[in-house]
Design an enzyme around this catalytic site. Structure first.
Site, PDB file in Angstrom:
ATOM      1  N   SER A 141      17.635   2.555  50.027  1.00  0.00           N
ATOM      2  CA  SER A 141      16.593   1.751  49.383  1.00  0.00           C
ATOM      3  C   SER A 141      16.770   1.799  47.879  1.00  0.00           C
ATOM      4  CB  SER A 141      15.217   2.317  49.758  1.00  0.00           C
ATOM      5  OG  SER A 141      14.194   1.769  48.945  1.00  0.00           O
TER       6      SER A 141
ATOM      7  N   TYR B  37       8.980   8.737  50.912  1.00  0.00           N
ATOM      8  CA  TYR B  37       9.983   7.743  51.302  1.00  0.00           C
ATOM      9  C   TYR B  37      11.106   7.711  50.265  1.00  0.00           C
ATOM     10  CZ  TYR B  37      11.983   3.118  52.276  1.00  0.00           C
ATOM     11  OH  TYR B  37      12.836   2.082  52.551  1.00  0.00           O
TER      12      TYR B  37
END
Length: 264
Positions: A142, A155
């Site tokens: 990400s 995350y």
């Protein structure tokens, strides 16, 4: 990855929605054999109906036994596996100061985002090397791995750790025919964080852009902000620093037959 006339055999975790489903549809349309996983048998059944001929396997990537069951199934159902897209993920959008969730919920996020991909690579890489044909292992990280996100701190941290591990996995496989690719999405408008939390790039445009680039010819693939020159130059500089430091200590690397041998 070298061009092959026969179809690839592709495993995509988290393939019942979002980026995973988008890539599964494209591999399937291109004539490749595709196996997708997910936690919901109902969603997987809907995907199989939407894409006739696509295979599914329900499992929980957060569970060590679930990962072992998946690896056992893949060895039986897809022994010629040559493409892995490790994509399964969740995102808890909650700041550190107010995150009072039971630890089991927090641990589940860590297990899906980090323990799952690491364990799965340990289980599947030897299979990819057994047939000695060119193969590709893709870890989906990400943009949050490179810019910590206060709204999703765990995350971001897990994806940053997976980015680091992916660099080391690529290093460990350098003497083999398995190429390691890091797919680095920016924000993409999927249901990753739950209903009502989807924002970012259009999933179809994202998948259209990155799909042809996941052939192993480049170490990382981005889109939009994660494909801009400043971002890609930073990745190149990081890789150069890694390459310069990686030989400080002698370690064993994978050999072409899946065994471990001395560093070259």
């Amino acid at each position: 990855m070298e061009t092959r006339k026969e179809p690839h055999s592709v495993l995509i975790t988290g393939g019942s929605s979002g980026i995973g489903l988008g890539l599964a549809a494209r591999y399937h349309k291109a004539g490749h054999r595709v196996l997708v996983t997910g936690r919901s048998p109902e969603r997987l059944a809907a995907v199989a109906e939407e894409l006739p001929g696509l295979a599914t396997f329900a499992n929980d990537i957060a569970s060590p036994q679930g990962r072992q069951d998946l690896a056992d199934h893949v060895r039986q159902a897809m022994p010629d596996l040559d493409v892995v897209i490790s994509n399964a993920g969740i995102q808890r959008r909650i700041g550190i100061a107010v995150d009072n969730a039971p630890w089991a919920e927090v641990q589940n996020e860590i297990d899906i985002l980090l323990a799952g991909p690491v364990h799965l690579s340990r289980l599947l890489v030897p299979q990819l090397l057994t047939h000695r044909r060119p193969s590709v292992y893709v870890n989906v990280t990400s943009g949050g791995a490179f810019l910590p996100q206060p709204f999703a701190p765990l995350y971001s941290a897990a994806k940053a750790a997976l980015h680091s591990y992916t660099m080391n996995l690529r290093h460990a496989l350098q003497a083999t025919s398995c190429q390691v690719v890091e797919l680095i999405p920016p924000a993409v408008a999927t249901q990753l964080a739950g209903p009502g939390q989807n924002h970012g790039a259009d999933p179809e445009k994202f998948c259209d852009a990155v799909f042809p680039l996941l052939d192993g010819s480049r170490p990382s693939v981005g889109f939009g902000p994660t494909a801009q020159p400043d971002f890609t130059e930073s990745l190149r500089a990081e890789q150069a620093r890694f390459a310069a430091a990686s030989s400080r200590f002698e370690i064993s690397l994978y050999q072409g037959d899946g065994t471990a041998g001395p560093m070259r």
